[in-house]
Design an enzyme around this catalytic site. Structure first.
Site, mmCIF file in Angstrom:
data_model
loop_
_atom_site.group_PDB
_atom_site.id
_atom_site.type_symbol
_atom_site.label_atom_id
_atom_site.label_comp_id
_atom_site.label_asym_id
_atom_site.label_seq_id
_atom_site.Cartn_x
_atom_site.Cartn_y
_atom_site.Cartn_z
ATOM 1 N N ILE A 42 1.064 -1.276 -0.117
ATOM 2 C CA ILE A 42 0.044 -0.002 0.088
ATOM 3 C C ILE A 42 0.800 1.160 -0.073
ATOM 4 O O ILE A 42 1.597 1.412 0.873
ATOM 5 C CB ILE A 42 -0.988 0.337 1.041
ATOM 6 N N ALA A 46 4.663 3.951 2.859
ATOM 7 C CA ALA A 46 4.316 2.781 1.977
ATOM 8 C C ALA A 46 4.501 1.799 3.010
ATOM 9 O O ALA A 46 5.207 1.842 4.294
ATOM 10 C CB ALA A 46 4.817 2.450 0.781
ATOM 11 N N LYS A 47 3.628 0.771 3.125
ATOM 12 C CA LYS A 47 3.822 -0.483 3.636
ATOM 13 C C LYS A 47 3.464 -1.805 3.044
ATOM 14 O O LYS A 47 2.604 -1.811 2.313
ATOM 15 C CB LYS A 47 3.093 -0.369 4.962
ATOM 16 N N GLY A 48 4.154 -3.067 3.356
ATOM 17 C CA GLY A 48 3.501 -3.858 2.729
ATOM 18 C C GLY A 48 3.793 -5.463 3.459
ATOM 19 O O GLY A 48 4.290 -5.399 4.588
#
Ligand code: NAD
Length: 410
Positions: free
Chosen positions: A57, A102-104
């Site tokens: 994201i 962001a992050k995932g």
């Protein structure tokens, strides 16, 4: 809106009110730029097909390429990833790095995977998301359940598409374009912040006692650096249990013990302590360095520490935050306190881009400069606006993102 994103939005809105941001600007800043959910299918060691769900994201890119960890954990879901992605946007802005957030992650219990399965999973995930990440777009890094080895596989797989590209990911092994000092960076940053905060009250590390929840990457380095600085670490818990010694734990020996036995529980010369006991322990500084949401409306009234330094992401629920504030307990928020990791990730990216290596002393010096400068900015803003440190940190972070967005235009 999910519970965790609602919490993150609450702090955002407090800052947005003080900044007098319009409802349109709030909507623009809160909504992620891109949310991607992919299938990660691989052959398991037993020949069967394993199918997992992966997320990336990208929350905001107004201040630069997006930056944020990759978490491999059974509880990874879209809402949690979105919350953490937005925290990265405000965090990179608080410490003024030229990045967005962001992050995932992948919903998986890595303890049930072999090394081979973990490698195939990482490579397959890169195959699915390679076109949306990269040195000038979005740069992943390690988080819970991922480490330098996973980042090395990530880079290697990415390079199969794009050629030599070490800056596509940070937190790599030092032998493979990683930076000196990255592994210890979050813990070192946490100690730097704890020291700066104690300094505001005329104290130094040796004048204080500390309790830490979590003895992984962040908690163990923070404990070691506190110990080296003369701080008395009296309590530590991890997944295996907890240890307590009012005279101070020998952290070097505790680390050697935990490495051998798999955790801190049963460390000779200490008493056992539970998480609840640790969170309510009579110490000067409490450092949650494990999970999110551990300080709640139920246990906040029991906290006896004078100060809390949030090493974990999101350790304090908003109801607890209010109770702690009313009780006069000073809390340094996650988006400032644990920003040391992303700061040295930034140094790693800079070194990769310039193809020039920094030595450890230089990394530590630059890290401490950024952490101290950011702490002082947040502290001064809190004094000036008469708001808690958390509100001041959001004010600084959200303000910088809003200005960049307005200047850049849409
Ligand atoms: P890690 O996986 O290395 O360590 C986690 C630690 O928490 C372990 O010691 C584990 O035993 C402990 N733990 C897990 N469940 C527990 C429980 N129920 N009670 C007590 N302890 C428990 O993870 P990490 O990288 O040290 O990250 C810790 C926190 O810091 C996370 O919230 C992470 O998002 C945050 N953080 C990490 C970094 C980084 O650079 N690693 C940067 C910023 C924020």
């Amino acid at each position: 809106m999910s519970d965790s994103f609602a919490n993150a939005t609450l702090y955002f809105n407090q800052a947005a009110d003080l900044l007098d941001l319009s409802s349109n600007m709030r909507r623009l800043l809160l909504m992620p730029e891109r949310e991607v959910k992919v299938q990660v299918a691989l052959e398991m060691d037993n020949g069967e097909i394993g199918t997992f769900v992966g997320f990336r994201i990208q929350h905001d890119s107004s201040r630069g390429p997006m930056k944020g960890g990759l978490r491999f954990h059974p509880e990874v879901d879209g809402d949690e990833v979105l919350t953490l992605a937005s925290l990265m946007t405000w965090k990179t802005a608080v410490v003024n790095l030229p990045y967005g957030g962001a992050k995932g992650g992948i919903a998986v219990d890595t303890r049930k995977l072999s090394q081979g399965e973990l490698e195939r999973m990482t490579r397959k995930f890169v195959d699915e998301i390679h076109d949306m990440v990269g040195p000038d777009k979005d740069i992943p890094a390690p988080d819970m359940g991922t480490n330098a080895q996973v980042m090395a596989w990530f880079m290697n797989q990415y390079e199969k598409f794009y050629g030599f590209n070490p800056a596509c990911v940070t937190g790599k092994p030092v032998e493979l374009h990683g930076s000196e000092g990255r592994e210890e960076a979050t813990g070192r940053g946490v100690v730097c912040i704890a020291k700066a905060m104690l300094g505001k009250f005329g104290k130094n590390l040796p004048d204080a006692t500390f309790a830490l929840q979590g003895f992984g990457n962040v908690g163990s380095y923070a404990a070691k650096i506190l110990h080296e600085g003369g701080g008395k670490v009296v309590g530590v818990t991890d997944m295996t249990g907890g240890v307590w010694n009012p005279e101070g734990l020998n952290i070097i020996e505790l680390q050697a013990y935990a490495n051998k036995s798999g955790g801190v529980a049963g460390f000779p010369g200490s008493d056992a302590i539970t998480n609840a006991g640790l969170l309510a322990a009579p110490v000067d500084v409490l450092i949650p360095a494990a999970l999110g949401g551990v300080l709640t409306a139920d246990n906040a009234k029991d906290v006896r520490a004078k100060y809390i330094v949030e090493a974990a992401n999101n350790p304090t629920r908003p109801e607890a935050d209010e109770i702690l504030r009313d009780r006069g307990i000073l809390c340094v928020p996650d988006i400032l306190a644990n920003a040391g990791g992303v700061t040295v990730s930034y140094f790693e990216w800079v070194q990769n881009q310039q193809k020039f290596r920094w030595d450890l002393a230089h990394v530590r010096h630059e890290l401490e400069k950024i952490m101290l400068d950011s702490f002082n900015k947040v502290w001064d803003l809190a004094q000036e606006k008469k708001v808690p440190l958390r509100t001041a940190a959001y004010l600084l972070g959200v303000g910088r993102v809003a200005r960049a967005t307005a200047l850049g235009g849409i």
